[in-house]
Structure formats: C-alpha cells, structure tokens
Scaffold this active site. Structure first.
Site, PDB file in Angstrom:
ATOM      1  N   SER A 118       2.098  80.383 -48.102  1.00  0.00           N
ATOM      2  CA  SER A 118       1.103  81.447 -48.337  1.00  0.00           C
ATOM      3  C   SER A 118       0.597  82.087 -47.058  1.00  0.00           C
ATOM      4  O   SER A 118      -0.583  81.974 -46.689  1.00  0.00           O
ATOM      5  CB  SER A 118      -0.033  80.876 -49.174  1.00  0.00           C
ATOM      6  OG  SER A 118       0.503  80.413 -50.384  1.00  0.00           O
ATOM      7  N   ARG A 140       2.810  86.740 -39.057  1.00  0.00           N
ATOM      8  CA  ARG A 140       1.788  86.160 -38.180  1.00  0.00           C
ATOM      9  C   ARG A 140       1.052  85.098 -38.963  1.00  0.00           C
ATOM     10  O   ARG A 140       0.983  85.162 -40.196  1.00  0.00           O
ATOM     11  CB  ARG A 140       0.814  87.235 -37.694  1.00  0.00           C
ATOM     12  CG  ARG A 140      -0.198  87.719 -38.691  1.00  0.00           C
ATOM     13  CD  ARG A 140      -0.882  88.956 -38.236  1.00  0.00           C
ATOM     14  NE  ARG A 140       0.038  90.094 -38.264  1.00  0.00           N
ATOM     15  CZ  ARG A 140       0.335  90.788 -39.375  1.00  0.00           C
ATOM     16  NH1 ARG A 140      -0.215  90.463 -40.536  1.00  0.00           N
ATOM     17  NH2 ARG A 140       1.175  91.791 -39.353  1.00  0.00           N
ATOM     18  N   ASP A 198       1.532  82.576 -52.620  1.00  0.00           N
ATOM     19  CA  ASP A 198       0.690  82.098 -53.728  1.00  0.00           C
ATOM     20  C   ASP A 198       0.286  83.215 -54.694  1.00  0.00           C
ATOM     21  O   ASP A 198       0.181  82.996 -55.900  1.00  0.00           O
ATOM     22  CB  ASP A 198      -0.558  81.341 -53.209  1.00  0.00           C
ATOM     23  CG  ASP A 198      -1.340  82.079 -52.126  1.00  0.00           C
ATOM     24  OD1 ASP A 198      -0.960  83.204 -51.784  1.00  0.00           O
ATOM     25  OD2 ASP A 198      -2.345  81.510 -51.637  1.00  0.00           O
TER      26      ASP A 198
HETATM   27  C1  GLC Z   1      -3.838  84.758 -46.443  1.00  0.00           C
HETATM   28  C2  GLC Z   1      -2.318  84.762 -46.358  1.00  0.00           C
HETATM   29  C3  GLC Z   1      -1.709  85.190 -47.670  1.00  0.00           C
HETATM   30  C4  GLC Z   1      -2.269  84.375 -48.805  1.00  0.00           C
HETATM   31  C5  GLC Z   1      -3.785  84.394 -48.793  1.00  0.00           C
HETATM   32  C6  GLC Z   1      -4.377  83.490 -49.875  1.00  0.00           C
HETATM   33  O1  GLC Z   1      -4.277  86.064 -46.608  1.00  0.00           O
HETATM   34  O2  GLC Z   1      -1.888  85.605 -45.312  1.00  0.00           O
HETATM   35  O3  GLC Z   1      -0.313  85.058 -47.632  1.00  0.00           O
HETATM   36  O4  GLC Z   1      -1.799  84.880 -50.021  1.00  0.00           O
HETATM   37  O5  GLC Z   1      -4.267  83.969 -47.545  1.00  0.00           O
HETATM   38  O6  GLC Z   1      -3.949  82.185 -49.736  1.00  0.00           O
END
Ligand code: GLC
Length: 490
Positions: A158, A173, A211
């Site tokens: 995520s 990143r 996610d």
């Molecule tokens: C951050 C991550 C993203 C994820 C979110 C919730 O924004 O970059 O990929 O979906 O957190 O977990």
C-alpha cells in the site's frame, strides 16, 4: 475506563464558562485556522477534480493516478485458494482466502504481526526478510510439507507504485513515514520472490495491489453499488473504475476504449503545490520535518499518522508562544517529542463521555505526564474536535471529486482504515461535508454513502489474483508480465 460525574450530551458545544479570557482567545484562534467551511470544501473539491484529470494525462500531475491492471469487477465465479500478504502502514498480515461457490462468499484465516518501528527506516534486506519470515511462519503452521508453487499470492503493497504489469510494481516513493533506502525506483516483486525462494517458499506473486484497489474490488464483490474504495487510516487514498478511453497516458497501448481499468489515485499527494488546501503553520512543520517534504500534502492533513502530531504541535505552540498560559508549573518535556501522540489519543479525548472530561485528563496524564486544569481540558477537547473535524471534512473532498469527475450521482463507497472504523464522529462529519459539497437538498437522503468495506487487503488481494488468472486463461494478457508463472498457477 471507569469515571465519575454526569455523562456529556453527545454533541455538546463545550462548556467554556470557566475558561479565562486569554485562553478563550486562543481557542477562538484554533477555531479560525482549523475550520473548513462549505465554500472552501467546494473550492478544494473542484481543484481536486482537475488534478484527478491531470494525473490521467500523459504529462501527469501531483496525483499519480496509477493504472492497476485490474480490468473490471469480479462476477462471482472467482474460486480457489489464495494467499494474501498485506503490508499496510502499521501491521503486516498473512491471509489464506478460499473464494467459495456462492457469489460474495469466502473463508479467511489470517495472522497479524505488528511491524517493528525500526523496520520503517531500516534496510531493504531487513524489510524483505521480515515479510518472508511472517509468511514462512504462516505456511509452516497451515501448509507444512505441501506443494506451494500452485498457490497464487496477492501482495497488497500500500504505497504508490508504477505498474506496467499487474505482477510487478516500481515504488514511486515511500509514504506513511517509511524511509528505507534502495527501494524507491525499484521493482519490489523480484527481491521479495528471491527471499521467499531462499527460504524454500516457491511462491509466485500473481498480483501486486494497493489496499484501495483491493477495497474497491472486495466491496463490489459483496455489493455491486460500491463504486469507490477508500482508506482512511495511517494514510488516505482511493481507487475507482475508469474506462481505458479516459486514461490518455495508456492510449498508446491501443486497448478498447470502453474496457474498464481500476485506477489507484494515490490522492494523498493532492495539492503538493499548496494551491488550495487550508494549511496551518502546524501542517507546514509536519511537512518540513517529515522524511519526504513536499509530498503527500493532503494525507498530512487528514490521515491517522498525523492527527496526533498536529495536535501536539498546536499545544506546543501555545506553550511556547504564550508562556504561563497553559500547563503552569508542570513538566512539559514529553510534549516536545515528535509523534508521541497518536490518533487514538485524540479519539479517546473526543469520545470522553464525562462532563468533567475525566477520561481526557487520564489520557493526557498517561501520554504526556501533564495534569491539565479544567479550563485546559476544555481547550484540549475543543482542539481535538477541530483537528478531527477538519480531517473528516477534507477527506470528503476526495470522494466528492471522484463522484464529480465520473458524474456519479449516487453510489456506495467502501471505506476501511483505522480512522474510519475507530475515530468517533468521522463518518457523520464526512457525510455532512459530502452533503455540503454535492448540494443535496436538506430532505434528501445521502446519495453517496460511505460505508464499511469488505477486507480489501486480504479478500480483495485474493479476488484480484483470481481475476488476473482468469484473464490470463481467457487470453486477455494486457498488463501481465510473467506468463510462465501464470501458466503454473492456472
Ligand atoms: C498512502 C499510500 C497509499 C495507500 C494509503 C492508505 O497514501 O501511499 O498507497 O493506499 O496510504 O493505506
């Protein structure tokens, strides 16, 4: 917790009768800087729509709008046994999911591991080995001496990843406070598969997912009205289904324009340019002192990771700029420690049912070693309310923007994450903000309603792995890289 004193009415405005004038003035100042009115919400949402569009264009923008290669919703005949690995912001989870005969049915077994804090700033090897160890433990317990090479794994990673294929992902990143050298700009699938192989686990990653995409797919599996998947947790983000024809940055692939493709917005990065967000000096400090300054502007104002820190910075500011006004004669050294307070402290304050704010006193004493006066407790309660409300109202702008962009008049939004599930009043405040942004008549029911999602990072990952294998079997190979592995898995 046991408390004495009468319970507070649920939405009491605060009893400031005994708060001295100079502290009242500071509360008023907090109200001014943290309150986001309807006009601002609309302005933020309108700018948000433009930024979503920009992210889909060839030139790109702040919001990555990552193409996920999830080409449509499940239809219910996804079946089989899958592994899912969920690397969120706070926990690691290993799951085994059996998708059942009946549409929307599944069984799941899972083990959860708290990710050690030092792992987030450690080395890449430590990270992959930790993940492999969790998986190995799970496999040894549930699948000892079994053939694993046919068990597809959905890896919920995520973080923002560029995917030319669903079974790879280049980390754009780190977000959510992670700062591990040597992973940004790299494909995360080969090093994980290599460590698994070294551990004697010949497991193949059939799909790397986010996610939010998992949440979208898992929610739609049980409720076809679900058109958006959101996470309001350590980070914030959403995914939704787009048409290939509306994604200019993949036009060169010549896919049918009406083919659906899920987009992981990564909209925590909304307004990194600071054009429209109502930033306070505390938001600027959080950004400046974070491992990635200039990134995740929207997330830093709304996500669970930062709520306690905004609160701490506001209190510290009061303490330092108005000497003697608060916490007179107390040891305030703990308040100087960054990230000492997490969102659960604010949640506890906002939940305090007692007129005399007994639970607030308890939690402040436990976390900061400070014993606030009654007037200070009122200020603390109001500050938590303002920060929690701002987060919920701004969070609604992302959902509203997707609805506006896609011209969705009504739908369900599947939401997950600790802030959504645990933070008091978050849902009601978000729903109220949506109503203001989307201009529903007062007697109209919520047309877009944000509701609890299915487990996206577990069940969603399994479904996406299943959808990918199904697509491979049917010869729809767009966005699939490792044909050899897919052949072994189907
Ligand atoms: C951050 C991550 C993203 C994820 C979110 C919730 O924004 O970059 O990929 O979906 O957190 O977990």
């Amino acid at each position: 917790m046991v408390g004495i004193g009468p319970k507070r009415p649920r939405s009491r405005k605060g009893s400031f009768a005994d708060v001295p004038q100079n502290l009242l003035a500071e509360i008023k100042h907090f109200e001014d800087i943290f309150t986001v009115g309807a006009a601002k919400l609309k302005q933020v949402s309108d700018h948000f729509v433009k930024e979503l569009e920009k992210g889909l264009s060839v030139e790109g923008g702040n919001i990555p709008m990552n193409v996920t290669w999830v080409m449509g919703y499940p239809d219910g005949d996804e079946k089989g046994t899958f592994l899912a690995l969920d690397m969120g912001g706070t926990n690691m989870r290993v799951c085994e999911i059996i998708l059942g005969e009946e549409k929307g049915s599944f069984d799941i077994i899972q083990s959860k591991y708290r990710m050690p804090e030092e792992l987030k700033t450690g080395t890449a090897e430590e990270l992959w080995e930790y993940i492999a160890d969790c998986l190995k433990q799970f496999i040894e317990y549930h699948h000892e001496n079994q053939e694993l090479s046919k068990l597809p794994l959905g890896f919920t990673f995520s973080y923002p990843a560029t995917q030319d294929y669903i079974d790879h992902g280049i980390l754009q990143r780190w977000t959510k406070g992670f700062d591990i050298d040597g992973v940004e700009g790299q494909d995360v699938v080969p090093p994980l598969e290599a460590v698994l192989k070294k551990r004697g686990l010949p497991i193949k990653i059939a799909a790397l997912i986010n996610d939010t995409t998992g949440t979208l797919i898992a929610s739609n599996y049980t409720d076809p009205e679900m058109k958006i998947g959101c996470i309001f947790g350590t980070g914030v983000n959403a995914a939704y289904m787009e048409n290939v024809g509306s994604v200019p940055k993949i036009a060169h692939m010549g896919l049918p324009p009406d083919m659906p493709v899920a987009i992981n917005c990564e909209y925590g990065a909304f307004d990194n340019e600071h054009i429209v967000l109502p930033l306070t000096k505390y938001d600027h400090i959080i950004d400046r002192d974070s491992p990635r300054p200039g990134q995740q502007a929207f997330e830093k104002m709304t996500a669970g990771l930062y709520l306690g820190e905004i609160f701490r910075l506001a209190l510290l500011d009061l303490l330092e700029c108005q000497p003697g006004l608060i916490f007179k004669g107390q040891d305030t050294s703990k308040l100087e420690k960054p990230y000492i307070l997490d969102a659960s402290v604010l949640a506890c304050i906002e939940e305090d049912p007692y007129e005399n704010l007994l639970e607030t006193r308890d939690v402040i004493e436990k976390s900061l070693g400070i014993q606030p006066t009654q007037a200070e407790l009122e200020m603390i309660r109001r500050l938590a309310e303002l920060i929690g409300t701002r987060a919920a109202r701004l969070s609604a702008c992302g959902v509203a923007a997707i609805c506006k962009k896609k011209n969705i008049q009504s739908c369900h939004v599947g939401a997950d994450g600790s802030v959504f599930t645990k933070y008091p009043h978050f849902k009601a405040r978000g729903a109220q903000a949506l109503r203001e942004i989307l201009d529903w008549a007062p007697d109209e029911k919520d047309k877009v309603s944000i509701m609890a999602a299915e487990d996206g990072s577990g069940v969603g990952a399994a479904l996406i792995a299943a959808l990918t294998l199904k697509r491979f079997k049917a010869g729809n190979l767009a966005g699939i890289r490792d044909m050899g592995s897919m052949k072994t898995l189907v």
